[in-house]
Write a protein that holds these residues in place. Structure first.
Motif, PDB file in Angstrom:
ATOM      1  N   ALA A   1       1.002  -1.142   0.052  1.00  0.00           N
ATOM      2  CA  ALA A   1      -0.038  -0.023  -0.221  1.00  0.00           C
ATOM      3  C   ALA A   1       1.030   1.291   0.038  1.00  0.00           C
ATOM      4  N   ARG A   2       0.745   2.159  -0.889  1.00  0.00           N
ATOM      5  CA  ARG A   2       1.479   3.447  -0.937  1.00  0.00           C
ATOM      6  C   ARG A   2       0.634   4.611  -1.090  1.00  0.00           C
ATOM      7  N   TYR A   3       0.810   5.624  -0.178  1.00  0.00           N
ATOM      8  CA  TYR A   3      -0.021   6.964  -0.043  1.00  0.00           C
ATOM      9  C   TYR A   3       0.910   7.790  -0.587  1.00  0.00           C
ATOM     10  N   THR A   4       0.015   8.527  -1.516  1.00  0.00           N
ATOM     11  CA  THR A   4       0.704   9.720  -2.461  1.00  0.00           C
ATOM     12  C   THR A   4      -0.292  10.632  -2.454  1.00  0.00           C
ATOM     13  N   GLU A   5       0.178  12.023  -2.835  1.00  0.00           N
ATOM     14  CA  GLU A   5      -0.615  13.079  -2.955  1.00  0.00           C
ATOM     15  C   GLU A   5      -0.222  13.787  -4.451  1.00  0.00           C
ATOM     16  N   THR A   6      -1.081  14.386  -4.926  1.00  0.00           N
ATOM     17  CA  THR A   6      -1.126  15.183  -6.355  1.00  0.00           C
ATOM     18  C   THR A   6      -1.513  16.520  -5.979  1.00  0.00           C
ATOM     19  N   ASP A   7      -1.475  17.345  -6.862  1.00  0.00           N
ATOM     20  CA  ASP A   7      -2.052  18.643  -6.672  1.00  0.00           C
ATOM     21  C   ASP A   7      -3.498  18.882  -6.464  1.00  0.00           C
ATOM     22  N   SER A   8      -4.222  17.786  -6.589  1.00  0.00           N
ATOM     23  CA  SER A   8      -5.748  17.689  -6.473  1.00  0.00           C
ATOM     24  C   SER A   8      -6.274  16.451  -5.489  1.00  0.00           C
TER      25      SER A   8
ATOM     26  N   VAL B   1      -4.427   6.543  -1.936  1.00  0.00           N
ATOM     27  CA  VAL B   1      -3.867   5.066  -1.305  1.00  0.00           C
ATOM     28  C   VAL B   1      -4.033   4.075  -2.685  1.00  0.00           C
ATOM     29  N   LEU B   2      -2.883   3.640  -2.903  1.00  0.00           N
ATOM     30  CA  LEU B   2      -2.714   2.709  -4.017  1.00  0.00           C
ATOM     31  C   LEU B   2      -2.347   1.307  -3.335  1.00  0.00           C
ATOM     32  N   PHE B   3      -2.970   0.196  -3.793  1.00  0.00           N
ATOM     33  CA  PHE B   3      -2.696  -1.149  -3.249  1.00  0.00           C
ATOM     34  C   PHE B   3      -2.531  -1.966  -4.480  1.00  0.00           C
ATOM     35  N   GLU B   4      -1.565  -2.834  -4.151  1.00  0.00           N
ATOM     36  CA  GLU B   4      -1.060  -3.749  -5.439  1.00  0.00           C
ATOM     37  C   GLU B   4      -0.704  -5.191  -4.611  1.00  0.00           C
TER      38      GLU B   4
ATOM     39  N   ALA C   1      -7.407   1.453  -5.959  1.00  0.00           N
ATOM     40  CA  ALA C   1      -7.032   2.855  -5.609  1.00  0.00           C
ATOM     41  C   ALA C   1      -8.036   3.371  -4.734  1.00  0.00           C
ATOM     42  N   ILE C   2      -7.750   4.190  -3.695  1.00  0.00           N
ATOM     43  CA  ILE C   2      -8.778   5.169  -2.868  1.00  0.00           C
ATOM     44  C   ILE C   2      -8.225   6.545  -3.137  1.00  0.00           C
ATOM     45  N   ALA C   3      -9.243   7.373  -3.790  1.00  0.00           N
ATOM     46  CA  ALA C   3      -8.904   8.848  -3.678  1.00  0.00           C
ATOM     47  C   ALA C   3      -9.718   9.775  -2.987  1.00  0.00           C
ATOM     48  N   GLN C   4      -9.087  10.936  -2.600  1.00  0.00           N
ATOM     49  CA  GLN C   4     -10.008  11.912  -2.010  1.00  0.00           C
ATOM     50  C   GLN C   4      -9.607  13.276  -2.376  1.00  0.00           C
ATOM     51  N   ASN C   5     -10.313  14.073  -2.544  1.00  0.00           N
ATOM     52  CA  ASN C   5      -9.617  15.358  -2.777  1.00  0.00           C
ATOM     53  C   ASN C   5      -8.518  15.934  -1.729  1.00  0.00           C
ATOM     54  N   ILE C   6      -7.771  16.931  -2.153  1.00  0.00           N
ATOM     55  CA  ILE C   6      -6.451  17.164  -1.412  1.00  0.00           C
ATOM     56  C   ILE C   6      -6.904  18.032   0.133  1.00  0.00           C
ATOM     57  N   GLU C   7      -7.986  18.482  -0.038  1.00  0.00           N
ATOM     58  CA  GLU C   7      -8.670  19.319   1.119  1.00  0.00           C
ATOM     59  C   GLU C   7      -9.059  18.369   1.885  1.00  0.00           C
TER      60      GLU C   7
ATOM     61  N   ALA D   1      -0.021   7.686   6.892  1.00  0.00           N
ATOM     62  CA  ALA D   1      -0.357   8.942   6.378  1.00  0.00           C
ATOM     63  C   ALA D   1      -1.884   8.662   5.814  1.00  0.00           C
ATOM     64  N   ALA D   2      -2.117   7.588   5.629  1.00  0.00           N
ATOM     65  CA  ALA D   2      -3.646   7.616   5.047  1.00  0.00           C
ATOM     66  C   ALA D   2      -4.787   7.322   6.053  1.00  0.00           C
ATOM     67  N   ALA D   3      -4.375   7.382   7.523  1.00  0.00           N
ATOM     68  CA  ALA D   3      -5.396   6.626   8.524  1.00  0.00           C
ATOM     69  C   ALA D   3      -6.465   7.585   8.523  1.00  0.00           C
ATOM     70  N   ASP D   4      -6.325   9.041   8.121  1.00  0.00           N
ATOM     71  CA  ASP D   4      -7.012   9.980   8.505  1.00  0.00           C
ATOM     72  C   ASP D   4      -8.080  10.375   7.581  1.00  0.00           C
TER      73      ASP D   4
END
Length: 121
Positions: free
Chosen positions: A43-50, A54-57, A64-70, A115-118
């Motif tokens: 599992a890898r946590y990343t952030e983009t501009d938006s 969390v990416l799982f392999e 993948a699980i995604a949420q807006n940056i805010e 980093a993804a726990a919240d």
């Protein structure tokens, strides 16, 4: 500590002269605040501009699980980081359940980087 190598010290001292805590290091499995491996899943946590992602392999399968940056929007589950949205969830646990289903594993076996726990609402 050897005299030939003065950079070797028994402990690190901070600016006040007190012993400082050593910096956190990744263990042999490569775990850190942004990556965690367990049960054959990475599992890898990343952030983009938006987005926060969390990416799982596992065995060539991805989710993948995604949420807006805010951090206030619903979580989106995708097959890949940039893939089409499959479903939206308010709670992180429900999104992890769906990601686990895509990986073919029990949700309790899915590692979550610190980093993804919240994530979630």
């Amino acid at each position: 500590m050897s005299e030939e190598n003065p950079s070797e010290t028994a402990e690190t001292v901070d600016a006040t002269g007190e012993a400082a805590e050593p910096a956190a290091k990744s263990d042999v499995t490569g775990e850190s605040a942004t990556q965690k491996s367990a049960n054959g899943i990475v599992a890898r946590y990343t952030e983009t501009d938006s987005e926060r992602r969390v990416l799982f392999e596992r065995d060539g399968q991805t989710a993948a699980i995604a949420q807006n940056i805010e951090g206030y929007a619903m979580l989106r589950v995708r097959q890949t980081a940039a893939g089409e949205e499959l479903e939206r969830y308010y709670g992180f646990d429900m999104a992890v359940d769906h990601a686990a289903e895509l990986l073919g594993v029990d949700p309790a076996r899915v590692p979550i980087p610190a980093a993804a726990a919240d994530m979630g609402m």
